[in-house]
Design a protein around this motif. Sequence first.
Motif, PDB file in Angstrom:
ATOM      1  N   UNK A 110       0.851  -1.186   0.000  1.00 57.69           N
ATOM      2  CA  UNK A 110       0.000   0.000   0.000  1.00 57.69           C
ATOM      3  C   UNK A 110       0.888   1.238   0.000  1.00 57.69           C
ATOM      4  N   UNK A 111       0.532   2.214  -0.832  1.00 60.64           N
ATOM      5  CA  UNK A 111       1.288   3.454  -0.933  1.00 60.64           C
ATOM      6  C   UNK A 111       0.490   4.581  -0.305  1.00 60.64           C
ATOM      7  N   UNK A 112       1.181   5.418   0.456  1.00 59.50           N
ATOM      8  CA  UNK A 112       0.496   6.494   1.155  1.00 59.50           C
ATOM      9  C   UNK A 112       1.185   7.829   1.002  1.00 59.50           C
ATOM     10  N   UNK A 113       0.866   8.736   1.917  1.00 59.22           N
ATOM     11  CA  UNK A 113       1.448  10.077   1.882  1.00 59.22           C
ATOM     12  C   UNK A 113       2.973  10.023   1.855  1.00 59.22           C
ATOM     13  N   UNK A 114       3.555  10.941   1.122  1.00 61.82           N
ATOM     14  CA  UNK A 114       5.014  11.042   0.985  1.00 61.82           C
ATOM     15  C   UNK A 114       5.630   9.765   0.438  1.00 61.82           C
ATOM     16  N   UNK A 115       4.876   9.031  -0.398  1.00 63.83           N
ATOM     17  CA  UNK A 115       5.348   7.774  -1.001  1.00 63.83           C
ATOM     18  C   UNK A 115       5.788   6.747   0.029  1.00 63.83           C
ATOM     19  N   UNK A 116       5.193   6.799   1.210  1.00 63.75           N
ATOM     20  CA  UNK A 116       5.484   5.820   2.261  1.00 63.75           C
ATOM     21  C   UNK A 116       4.765   4.517   1.918  1.00 63.75           C
ATOM     22  N   UNK A 117       5.460   3.403   1.995  1.00 65.23           N
ATOM     23  CA  UNK A 117       4.895   2.102   1.663  1.00 65.23           C
ATOM     24  C   UNK A 117       4.692   1.260   2.919  1.00 65.23           C
TER      25      UNK A 117
END
Length: 154
Positions: free
Chosen positions: A107-114
């Motif tokens: 899953x990819x989230x804010x600031x390209x955090x995985x």
Amino acid sequence: MLPFEEKLAVIESFPELQRKNVSLGRVNFHYEESSFDKKIVVYHLHPNGNGFVYTGHLPGYDSDDRGLTNIRDYSADDLRSLIHSSIDSLSSDGKSSATGDGQEERWLGPDNHTLVLIYENELWNVYTGLNLEASFESYEEAKEYMQEEGFHRL
């Protein structure tokens, strides 16, 4: 609810699925490389937008006695994720199919955090790298958490 044409476009984006037209304008999609006797991934997609996806090997889905989950109200992203999981479950070598252990999603989230979501020991665990961030009893709870945190499935 997604219209039939949009659901069809999502489903047809999976090259490993083969379309089979059935009666009353309905469409099935088969996964011929299945490790199991079960080969139908999408069952009776109807022009009215109703249809089913096979989730018999997947925990956390509301399925009928045939292992089918109704997709009438699924979004494009949820449908894509469900079909991907269904294909993965049918691709299994059979060692973990009963429990679904080893299923993994990124899953990819804010600031390209995985984050990585893994089903293991009857729990859905969310990992940041090697660190356990959260655990859930159902896939739906884990998915809801991820979406609330601004993540989407890759």
